[in-house]
Scaffold this active site. Structure first.
Site, PDB file in Angstrom:
ATOM      1  N   HIS A  14       0.882  -1.200   0.000  1.00 35.11           N
ATOM      2  CA  HIS A  14       0.000   0.000   0.000  1.00 35.11           C
ATOM      3  C   HIS A  14       0.901   1.225   0.000  1.00 35.11           C
ATOM      4  O   HIS A  14       1.491   1.582   1.015  1.00 35.11           O
ATOM      5  CB  HIS A  14      -0.887  -0.007   1.244  1.00 35.11           C
ATOM      6  CG  HIS A  14      -1.847   1.153   1.296  1.00 35.11           C
ATOM      7  ND1 HIS A  14      -3.179   0.993   1.550  1.00 35.11           N
ATOM      8  CD2 HIS A  14      -1.668   2.485   1.123  1.00 35.11           C
ATOM      9  CE1 HIS A  14      -3.782   2.169   1.542  1.00 35.11           C
ATOM     10  NE2 HIS A  14      -2.872   3.099   1.292  1.00 35.11           N
ATOM     11  N   HIS A  16       1.590   5.348  -1.706  1.00 37.45           N
ATOM     12  CA  HIS A  16       1.210   6.522  -2.508  1.00 37.45           C
ATOM     13  C   HIS A  16       2.462   7.070  -3.185  1.00 37.45           C
ATOM     14  O   HIS A  16       3.390   7.507  -2.506  1.00 37.45           O
ATOM     15  CB  HIS A  16       0.573   7.597  -1.614  1.00 37.45           C
ATOM     16  CG  HIS A  16      -0.701   7.125  -0.992  1.00 37.45           C
ATOM     17  ND1 HIS A  16      -1.923   7.269  -1.600  1.00 37.45           N
ATOM     18  CD2 HIS A  16      -0.936   6.462   0.166  1.00 37.45           C
ATOM     19  CE1 HIS A  16      -2.868   6.731  -0.841  1.00 37.45           C
ATOM     20  NE2 HIS A  16      -2.289   6.235   0.243  1.00 37.45           N
ATOM     21  N   LEU A  17       2.453   7.035  -4.513  1.00 37.47           N
ATOM     22  CA  LEU A  17       3.622   7.532  -5.260  1.00 37.47           C
ATOM     23  C   LEU A  17       3.377   8.899  -5.873  1.00 37.47           C
ATOM     24  O   LEU A  17       4.314   9.527  -6.360  1.00 37.47           O
ATOM     25  CB  LEU A  17       4.008   6.542  -6.363  1.00 37.47           C
ATOM     26  CG  LEU A  17       4.786   5.307  -5.923  1.00 37.47           C
ATOM     27  CD1 LEU A  17       5.015   4.375  -7.114  1.00 37.47           C
ATOM     28  CD2 LEU A  17       6.114   5.683  -5.278  1.00 37.47           C
ATOM     29  N   ARG A  18       2.082   9.333  -5.903  1.00 40.72           N
ATOM     30  CA  ARG A  18       1.746  10.645  -6.504  1.00 40.72           C
ATOM     31  C   ARG A  18       2.147  10.690  -7.978  1.00 40.72           C
ATOM     32  O   ARG A  18       2.281   9.672  -8.610  1.00 40.72           O
ATOM     33  CB  ARG A  18       2.392  11.812  -5.706  1.00 40.72           C
ATOM     34  CG  ARG A  18       2.262  11.737  -4.197  1.00 40.72           C
ATOM     35  CD  ARG A  18       0.832  11.672  -3.708  1.00 40.72           C
ATOM     36  NE  ARG A  18       0.796  11.868  -2.245  1.00 40.72           N
ATOM     37  CZ  ARG A  18      -0.193  11.458  -1.477  1.00 40.72           C
ATOM     38  NH1 ARG A  18      -1.231  10.808  -1.975  1.00 40.72           N
ATOM     39  NH2 ARG A  18      -0.163  11.695  -0.177  1.00 40.72           N
ATOM     40  N   ASN A  42      -5.258   7.300  -5.869  1.00 43.48           N
ATOM     41  CA  ASN A  42      -5.968   8.546  -5.509  1.00 43.48           C
ATOM     42  C   ASN A  42      -5.221   9.791  -5.980  1.00 43.48           C
ATOM     43  O   ASN A  42      -4.919  10.695  -5.208  1.00 43.48           O
ATOM     44  CB  ASN A  42      -6.257   8.607  -3.996  1.00 43.48           C
ATOM     45  CG  ASN A  42      -5.008   8.634  -3.137  1.00 43.48           C
ATOM     46  OD1 ASN A  42      -3.960   8.132  -3.535  1.00 43.48           O
ATOM     47  ND2 ASN A  42      -5.115   9.220  -1.948  1.00 43.48           N
ATOM     48  N   LYS A 100      -9.426  -0.311  -5.505  1.00 46.83           N
ATOM     49  CA  LYS A 100      -9.451   0.376  -4.218  1.00 46.83           C
ATOM     50  C   LYS A 100     -10.790   1.073  -4.030  1.00 46.83           C
ATOM     51  O   LYS A 100     -11.224   1.851  -4.892  1.00 46.83           O
ATOM     52  CB  LYS A 100      -8.313   1.410  -4.179  1.00 46.83           C
ATOM     53  CG  LYS A 100      -8.255   2.240  -2.909  1.00 46.83           C
ATOM     54  CD  LYS A 100      -7.755   1.430  -1.717  1.00 46.83           C
ATOM     55  CE  LYS A 100      -7.861   2.197  -0.414  1.00 46.83           C
ATOM     56  NZ  LYS A 100      -6.644   2.879  -0.035  1.00 46.83           N
ATOM     57  N   HIS A 137     -10.526   1.310   2.111  1.00 46.00           N
ATOM     58  CA  HIS A 137     -10.261   2.307   3.148  1.00 46.00           C
ATOM     59  C   HIS A 137     -11.415   2.172   4.140  1.00 46.00           C
ATOM     60  O   HIS A 137     -12.523   2.638   3.880  1.00 46.00           O
ATOM     61  CB  HIS A 137     -10.179   3.720   2.574  1.00 46.00           C
ATOM     62  CG  HIS A 137      -9.820   4.726   3.621  1.00 46.00           C
ATOM     63  ND1 HIS A 137      -8.579   5.302   3.713  1.00 46.00           N
ATOM     64  CD2 HIS A 137     -10.535   5.198   4.673  1.00 46.00           C
ATOM     65  CE1 HIS A 137      -8.553   6.104   4.771  1.00 46.00           C
ATOM     66  NE2 HIS A 137      -9.728   6.063   5.370  1.00 46.00           N
ATOM     67  N   HIS A 175      -4.517  -0.597   6.107  1.00 52.28           N
ATOM     68  CA  HIS A 175      -4.039   0.184   7.256  1.00 52.28           C
ATOM     69  C   HIS A 175      -4.957   0.068   8.477  1.00 52.28           C
ATOM     70  O   HIS A 175      -5.509   1.078   8.932  1.00 52.28           O
ATOM     71  CB  HIS A 175      -3.799   1.652   6.875  1.00 52.28           C
ATOM     72  CG  HIS A 175      -4.839   2.301   6.003  1.00 52.28           C
ATOM     73  ND1 HIS A 175      -6.179   2.293   6.284  1.00 52.28           N
ATOM     74  CD2 HIS A 175      -4.714   2.993   4.841  1.00 52.28           C
ATOM     75  CE1 HIS A 175      -6.827   2.950   5.338  1.00 52.28           C
ATOM     76  NE2 HIS A 175      -5.960   3.376   4.451  1.00 52.28           N
ATOM     77  N   LEU A 220      -4.593   9.253   8.141  1.00 57.19           N
ATOM     78  CA  LEU A 220      -5.906   8.600   8.219  1.00 57.19           C
ATOM     79  C   LEU A 220      -5.780   7.146   7.803  1.00 57.19           C
ATOM     80  O   LEU A 220      -5.104   6.876   6.809  1.00 57.19           O
ATOM     81  CB  LEU A 220      -6.917   9.317   7.324  1.00 57.19           C
ATOM     82  CG  LEU A 220      -7.342  10.700   7.827  1.00 57.19           C
ATOM     83  CD1 LEU A 220      -8.168  11.422   6.774  1.00 57.19           C
ATOM     84  CD2 LEU A 220      -8.119  10.570   9.134  1.00 57.19           C
ATOM     85  N   ASP A 248       1.458   2.622   3.475  1.00 55.77           N
ATOM     86  CA  ASP A 248       0.648   3.835   3.323  1.00 55.77           C
ATOM     87  C   ASP A 248       1.540   5.079   3.379  1.00 55.77           C
ATOM     88  O   ASP A 248       1.102   6.143   3.815  1.00 55.77           O
ATOM     89  CB  ASP A 248      -0.477   3.913   4.360  1.00 55.77           C
ATOM     90  CG  ASP A 248      -1.578   4.892   3.958  1.00 55.77           C
ATOM     91  OD1 ASP A 248      -1.620   5.305   2.790  1.00 55.77           O
ATOM     92  OD2 ASP A 248      -2.382   5.256   4.834  1.00 55.77           O
ATOM     93  N   HIS A 252       3.319  14.388   1.412  1.00 53.79           N
ATOM     94  CA  HIS A 252       2.781  15.725   1.125  1.00 53.79           C
ATOM     95  C   HIS A 252       3.936  16.676   1.398  1.00 53.79           C
ATOM     96  O   HIS A 252       4.672  16.478   2.376  1.00 53.79           O
ATOM     97  CB  HIS A 252       1.623  16.080   2.068  1.00 53.79           C
ATOM     98  CG  HIS A 252       0.409  15.209   1.909  1.00 53.79           C
ATOM     99  ND1 HIS A 252      -0.543  15.421   0.947  1.00 53.79           N
ATOM    100  CD2 HIS A 252       0.014  14.118   2.593  1.00 53.79           C
ATOM    101  CE1 HIS A 252      -1.492  14.509   1.044  1.00 53.79           C
ATOM    102  NE2 HIS A 252      -1.182  13.694   2.032  1.00 53.79           N
ATOM    103  N   ALA A 264      -3.439  14.708   5.516  1.00 49.23           N
ATOM    104  CA  ALA A 264      -3.189  13.451   6.232  1.00 49.23           C
ATOM    105  C   ALA A 264      -2.131  12.657   5.507  1.00 49.23           C
ATOM    106  O   ALA A 264      -2.195  12.501   4.293  1.00 49.23           O
ATOM    107  CB  ALA A 264      -4.478  12.643   6.306  1.00 49.23           C
TER     108      ALA A 264
END
Ligand code: DOR
Ligand code: ZN
Length: 347
Positions: A14, A16-18, A42, A100, A137, A175, A220, A248, A252, A264
């Site tokens: 899990h 986030h690579l953006r 996302n 997801k 989620h 998560h 979150l 996760d 940011h 978050a």
């Protein structure tokens, strides 16, 4: 005394690579240690269709550092308009490994998520037929429900009925943060698993709020009471097949974390493996670290375990790690565990 620990190369199930500048900045932090990662969809706009996932996959490959064989495992973002045929085609092509589900409004960039679960029932039925996992989620968005209760309420109100309606659907509770989540997974059969993050093994809610507000610990689902953290530690270090690592790691830039309404996410990609070695050592569970990071997730996703290895070395003195990663989008603060870490990845 120097100690070495060699594991099969880990997977982050899990992540986030953006995109764009942030992607280029954070991707090497994962590829340095991990062989594969399940990449969250996302983005703005989200990765909804097979074509979106193909394009995002190509952008990730283009951003890879030279000489890595890292494999991004792609996901689709479930909306009320998602087509079962498109999902099935993306899975049959081998590109997409999961779908997801974000309840609309639950977290970062979840506005296109699901409000009316009856609208996604045809997609869930097709996923159950083809064995494609649903990543959840698991928080309700009902504003009346206290933020610290949103996971436990989700299990009763949403997850249990959803699984009853969809026998055979393979589900990952992403998560998990509560003892209720741990207990629910333990009581379920082989079609249910859960990811556990690095930061939820370390933080309880006091760490976020006592003695000053710490935006880099805000994520979150939010970290809960100490008894929940201890339940997660016991689950992660148990070696049980239904618990595995999904960091996760959610970058940011600092300007958006250190803000009156901060985003978050904890950015843990850089240091997750040393932190986990320290945690498993402290809990006398080092022999079970490989199951958590390198075997259980691959097993659930029906992927071969990685052939390569990763070696960690324990030093007598605490190790230093970068405080920030500088990206073209701005600095991103690396998660600070708040305790000494004696482990370093050496090869
Ligand atoms: O803390 C989080 N950050 N939780 C999520 O569910 C989303 C993530 C993000 O994308 O920033
Ligand atoms: Zn996430």
């Amino acid at each position: 005394m120097t100690q070495h620990l060699t594991l099969r190369r880990p997977d982050d199930m899990h992540l986030h690579l953006r995109d764009d500048a942030l992607l280029r900045g954070v991707l090497p932090e994962t590829t340095r240690h991990f062989a594969r990662a399940l990449v969250m969809p996302n983005l703005v706009p989200p990765v909804v269709t097979f074509a979106d996932a193909q394009a995002y996959h190509a952008r990730i490959l283009a951003a890879l550092p030279d000489g890595t064989d890292f494999q991004p495992l792609m996901t689709l973002y479930l909306t009320e308009a998602t087509s079962p045929d498109d999902v099935a085609a993306a899975a049959a092509a081998g590109l997409v490994k999961a779908v997801k589900l974000y309840p609309a409004g639950a977290t970062t960039n979840s506005a296109s998520g699901v409000k009316d679960f009856t609208k996604v029932q045809p997609v869930l039925e097709r996923m159950a037929q083809i064995g494609l996992p649903l990543c959840l989620h698991g928080e309700v968005t009902d504003p009346i429900v206290d933020i610290f209760d949103r996971e436990a309420v989700f299990i009763d109100r949403i997850l249990a009925p959803l699984r009853a309606r969809n026998p055979g659907l393979r589900v990952v509770m992403e998560h998990i943060t509560t003892e209720e989540g741990v207990a629910y997974v333990r009581a379920a059969g082989p079609d249910l698993a859960a990811t556990i993050t690095t930061h939820h093994l370390i933080l309880n809610r006091n760490h976020i709020l006592a003695g000053g507000i710490r935006p880099h610990y805000y994520c979150l689902p939010i970290a809960k009471r100490e008894k929940h953290r201890l339940a997660l530690r016991a689950a992660a270090t148990s070696g049980e097949a239904h618990f595995f690592l999904g960091t996760d790691s959610a970058p940011h830039v600092d300007a958006l974390k250190e803000h009156a309404c901060g985003c978050a996410g904890c950015f843990t990609a850089t240091t997750t493996m040393p932190l986990l070695a320290q945690i498993f050592e402290d809990d006398a569970a080092l022999p079970r670290l490989e199951a958590f990071t390198s075997l259980n997730g691959a097993g659930f996703y029906r992927l071969p375990a990685n052939q390569g290895t990763l070696t960690l070395t324990r030093h007598d003195t605490p190790q230093a790690f970068p405080a920030k990663i500088l990206t073209e989008a701005g600095p991103v603060t690396v998660f600070d565990p708040g305790f000494p870490v004696h482990w370093h990845v050496t090869s």
